[in-house]
Design an enzyme around this catalytic site. Sequence first.
Site, short mmCIF file in Angstrom:
data_model
loop_
_atom_site.label_atom_id
_atom_site.label_comp_id
_atom_site.label_asym_id
_atom_site.label_seq_id
_atom_site.Cartn_x
_atom_site.Cartn_y
_atom_site.Cartn_z
N GLU A 1 8.83 1.88 24.25
CA GLU A 1 8.68 1.46 22.86
C GLU A 1 9.39 0.13 22.61
O GLU A 1 10.50 -0.10 23.11
CB GLU A 1 9.27 2.54 21.95
CG GLU A 1 9.23 2.21 20.47
CD GLU A 1 10.02 3.22 19.64
OE1 GLU A 1 9.82 3.23 18.41
OE2 GLU A 1 10.82 3.98 20.22
N LYS B 1 1.89 3.02 15.22
CA LYS B 1 2.58 4.29 14.97
C LYS B 1 2.22 4.82 13.58
O LYS B 1 2.31 4.11 12.57
CB LYS B 1 4.09 4.08 15.09
CG LYS B 1 4.91 5.36 14.99
CD LYS B 1 6.39 5.07 15.22
CE LYS B 1 7.22 6.34 15.20
NZ LYS B 1 8.66 6.07 15.39
N CYS C 1 7.73 7.28 20.03
CA CYS C 1 9.03 7.83 19.66
C CYS C 1 8.90 9.27 19.16
O CYS C 1 8.33 10.12 19.82
CB CYS C 1 9.71 6.91 18.64
SG CYS C 1 11.44 7.32 18.29
#
Length: 530
Positions: free
Chosen positions: A287, A350, A403
């Site tokens: 990430e 995301k 994440c």
Amino acid sequence: MERLAGKIILLSGAGRALVALAAGAIASLSQAPFDFPLAAFVAFPVLVWLLDGAVAAPERRGLSRLGPSFLVGWLFGFGYFLVGLWWTGNALLVEADLFAWALPLAIIGLPAVLAFFYAFAAALAKIAWSDDIGRIAALAVAFAFAEWLRSVLFSGFPWNAVGYAAMPVPLAMQSIAIVGAVGINVLAVFVFSLPALLAGRAHLKLGAALGVGLVVLHLGYGGLRLSQAEATDGAETIAIRVIQPSILQSQKWDMAERDRIFQAHLDLTTRPVEEGGEKADIVVWPETSVPFLFGDRPDALAALGAAIDDDQRLLAGIVRAEARGEGETSYYNSIVVIDGSGEIVDAFDKVRLVPFGEYLPFQEFLSRFGLRQLAQNIGGFSAGSTRRPLDLGGGVSGLPFICYEVIFPGIAPRGGGDARLLINVTNDAWFGDTPGPYQHFRQAQFRAVESGLPLVRAANNGISAVVDGYGRVVDGLAVDAVGVLDVDVPLGEAGAFLPPLRPGLVGWSLLIALGIAATANNLRSRHRVN
């Protein structure tokens, strides 16, 4: 045992509060990295006995009679989350000059808020309380419902759901594929609480039979499902290289460090494959691994394309900027897929952002009190609209999770839909070598088991790993290690042995059935008294 239970039931004041706190703290030891499920067999019977003694004053009426139970549940939850989540405060020390003042909010405030879910569970269970196994059922139903609420309210934060204590190893993880997270939470709390029956004779034999039977079924199904793994030998594979550079969070966005950080990723990407190994089809970076905006460095895409061959693809975590007009810019935490010519061929933004980390809830109001998100240097992130598979080339697609998106139960569809593997990129360097990265990795394993698909996980400082569709670690890198993983990943090898029933339906059916049984038992007990 009756003597011990009696002492706990009769506790009052500070003694009762301390025991409730201690019970919650002990329960947290059942989670990763401690993985000590026996702690839950101690903590939950104590909670049952504390609730046995949580009796309101005679003059109280209505919901106020649930006050003592609510307090016991809150204290239990505070102890559980305080010990289990203290490491979140580590993120505030990365830029201590800006955020150290908020340390008590992270270490104490977050557990205090999450504890209200367990307070609600204790009060809800008390409504259908009895003096026998019915109260065990009521507590299991209430906790499972509270855990579900914790996964959906206020954007959700289902970290360390209590049922995960029953799944410390792959043999014990397989049941989530048939009963789902709701079912695991119901059955785990039920079994963990059964030793409370040792303090009396009511339903002792029934409780022992149910407890042993459920444990045997849990582990037996795990063994059966794992036995199917051998039947998938010869499945189609894809060669993947996972990069773990272990960049310190304090250096990650330092202007003076950016070239060095970028080059460190490139060096790991081009590292020769060990003798006998296969060249990777896909290279996966963690990430936000690219430490600058592509718009600021037009040479970066060319460097990425030069680092891989024409027939390879590279997945990199980036911060993506998008102009919104009138001088406004939105930023996204993204994954891009880059081919050998240095072209971006696919991308994903995301969807589920971290509250207070990537965005500030109720920003206009809370900012008046000096609160800000950790990603304040770009004003916070915007959320992507949908989750869809990424095109990895060669007809293979992977479902991406950035994440903490991977901690949400059921977020990965069974069988993966159009995807043939799961991809999780993360940066846990915020938390250092604390329980955080271990807990995060454990929850990623559960998503592989739920979906029946292999998981490829690239974490900046670990734990990077390749996990098969049964939750077993094929290969991995320890926290703070620097290196690469070169693994031939079987594509969708566990899908052949996914149970035909929908886990969500099974889990909620268990919750409802046990809830009806607890309520009926409570009504029958009241009728006997009257």
